[in-house]
Design an enzyme around this catalytic site. Sequence first.
Site, PDB file in Angstrom:
ATOM      1  N   HIS A 470     -12.205   4.343  70.667  1.00 20.87           N
ATOM      2  CA  HIS A 470     -12.409   3.012  71.255  1.00 20.87           C
ATOM      3  C   HIS A 470     -11.109   2.460  71.836  1.00 20.87           C
ATOM      4  O   HIS A 470     -11.063   2.040  72.996  1.00 20.87           O
ATOM      5  CB  HIS A 470     -12.952   2.065  70.180  1.00 20.87           C
ATOM      6  CG  HIS A 470     -13.222   0.680  70.666  1.00 20.87           C
ATOM      7  ND1 HIS A 470     -14.473   0.246  71.028  1.00 20.87           N
ATOM      8  CD2 HIS A 470     -12.388  -0.381  70.848  1.00 20.87           C
ATOM      9  CE1 HIS A 470     -14.406  -1.012  71.424  1.00 20.87           C
ATOM     10  NE2 HIS A 470     -13.148  -1.427  71.320  1.00 20.87           N
ATOM     11  N   GLU A 471     -10.062   2.458  71.036  1.00 23.54           N
ATOM     12  CA  GLU A 471      -8.789   1.905  71.522  1.00 23.54           C
ATOM     13  C   GLU A 471      -8.213   2.748  72.659  1.00 23.54           C
ATOM     14  O   GLU A 471      -7.578   2.221  73.573  1.00 23.54           O
ATOM     15  CB  GLU A 471      -7.786   1.794  70.370  1.00 23.54           C
ATOM     16  CG  GLU A 471      -8.214   0.868  69.247  1.00 23.54           C
ATOM     17  CD  GLU A 471      -8.600  -0.525  69.717  1.00 23.54           C
ATOM     18  OE1 GLU A 471      -8.051  -0.993  70.741  1.00 23.54           O
ATOM     19  OE2 GLU A 471      -9.465  -1.148  69.072  1.00 23.54           O
ATOM     20  N   HIS A 474      -9.657   1.575  75.899  1.00 18.89           N
ATOM     21  CA  HIS A 474      -8.901   0.437  76.434  1.00 18.89           C
ATOM     22  C   HIS A 474      -7.613   0.920  77.103  1.00 18.89           C
ATOM     23  O   HIS A 474      -7.236   0.456  78.183  1.00 18.89           O
ATOM     24  CB  HIS A 474      -8.544  -0.527  75.305  1.00 18.89           C
ATOM     25  CG  HIS A 474      -9.661  -1.396  74.841  1.00 18.89           C
ATOM     26  ND1 HIS A 474     -10.388  -2.193  75.698  1.00 18.89           N
ATOM     27  CD2 HIS A 474     -10.168  -1.615  73.594  1.00 18.89           C
ATOM     28  CE1 HIS A 474     -11.295  -2.866  74.992  1.00 18.89           C
ATOM     29  NE2 HIS A 474     -11.183  -2.531  73.729  1.00 18.89           N
ATOM     30  N   HIS A 477      -8.164   2.511  80.407  1.00 16.01           N
ATOM     31  CA  HIS A 477      -8.491   1.457  81.367  1.00 16.01           C
ATOM     32  C   HIS A 477      -7.210   0.883  81.964  1.00 16.01           C
ATOM     33  O   HIS A 477      -7.116   0.657  83.178  1.00 16.01           O
ATOM     34  CB  HIS A 477      -9.289   0.367  80.655  1.00 16.01           C
ATOM     35  CG  HIS A 477      -9.763  -0.748  81.532  1.00 16.01           C
ATOM     36  ND1 HIS A 477     -10.371  -1.867  81.021  1.00 16.01           N
ATOM     37  CD2 HIS A 477      -9.714  -0.935  82.874  1.00 16.01           C
ATOM     38  CE1 HIS A 477     -10.682  -2.682  82.010  1.00 16.01           C
ATOM     39  NE2 HIS A 477     -10.296  -2.146  83.142  1.00 16.01           N
TER      40      HIS A 477
END
Length: 522
Positions: A470-471, A474, A477
């Site tokens: 998940h991190e 980010h 991104h």
Amino acid sequence: MPTNTEPNPLLEVNFRIPFDRIRAEHVEPAMKKLLAESRERMNAIAAEARPRTFQNTMQALDEMTEQPDYAMSVVKHLESVATYPELRAAHNAVQPEVSAFYSCIPLDEGLWKAVQQYASTEEAQKLAGTRKRFLTKTIDSFRRHGAELDAAGKARLEQIDVELSKLTTKFGENVLDSTNAFELVIADESKLAGLPPTAIAAARASAEAKGVAGWRFTLQGPSYTALLTYLADAWVREYVYRAYTTRATSGEFDNRALLGRILELRREKAKLLRFQNFADLVIEDRMAHSGERAEKFLAELKVKTEARFREENQELTAFRRTLEGAGAPELAAWDIGYYAEKQRAALYDFDEEALRPYFPVERVIQGMFETVWRLYGIRVVEESGVPVWHPDVKYYGIYDQDGTLLGAFYADWYPREAKRGGAWMDAFITGVPGDGGFLPHLALMCGNLTPPIGGEPALLTHREVQTIFHEFGHLLHHCLSRVELRSLAGTSVAWDFVELPSQIMENWSWEREALDLFARHY
């Protein structure tokens, strides 16, 4: 104080941040100088005598705070992951001035006029894409943050923002200090019934590190979650649950008065800016657009889910009574995780702890890197010799297929008393167009995962594997961003959207193709 022969490491934007040289005494002189320089740049934009252009107005505004943004991001980061009394004091000392400066940007009459003047030019009318978006968002943001208030309103808004920054900073400090103030030491090994070996070993290591006998438990994620999920002793589960949910509510770390004052100031700020409430102020430029619509969404969600929620609780209570008899009480909050885990094992013959040996952290991370190579054609390579804030921290470069450095990041995965809880990603540097292409980005990702114990690798639950993926979503991104303006690049997108890349990446932690790359017994 820094000497004349020792340059202040916070005064320059360094891609490889000199964490080994940054000290508490650097913070105040650096921020004072950088904020003064940014004020000069702001005044220069307002006083620009040449015809208004995107370059001398909007581009200059986008670049105006680059250096203080960088320096303060480094200071805030260190205060989050490696705090100590002197650093906390330095951070708190500069917070009012930093907050006042950023609050005054949309309130500056000259700057607001400069933006309006540019917006009326022929060039501005022809803008498209990113540049048009930046102009529109800048005008909207200035208005939402008080550009059209009278002098008294602007002064009061700046006062509110400064006080809020102090209060919210203190609030977070109290949560961290209250978390660290708690410990539970169990001397009788029989009281550990139900705990998996990994949790017992971690508690023993924690006790040894503190020089105490027995097994030491804390409110940090890995310790707390293990107790609530596996410990058979309901009294201890309740004790730890209540300690966790009442952190910072009494004694020297009591946040209750702070919370009341924060709410008062937020209400006043919203009214000053002509919003009905603070929720409307925050949500106006998001999908819901108003607090009322957000509440309506939650009410509709409750209608759709409440029946099944109650059914699941009834099923779990019934399951408990198959174990303990018809007289077993209704479930309390500290019972849910414990009996849900037992029910999962009974229904599906599934034990999350049994999977830990299949998820050693380094293999998980390398498998994740291989996944993004296959998906996006980018290489992630660990690099040595880079200064870090703790020996556990690692540094990686992200390279395109042709060897171009797209970005780099630091990874810090394990809990410490000087580190706040949770998991997060943040940015130090946002790359923008430069000579020969885009400059690289620099970011970080942090967590509070199960640490290595007794010479063994850190063995993760699948939920922790999800957290890493998940991190990293980010982080990708940010580091793969190709946006010409810093203010709109990376994760500087609508909050409704910012979770999408992370959730897409997280989904790969469930896919067989990705699992086959790393899910093997260590």
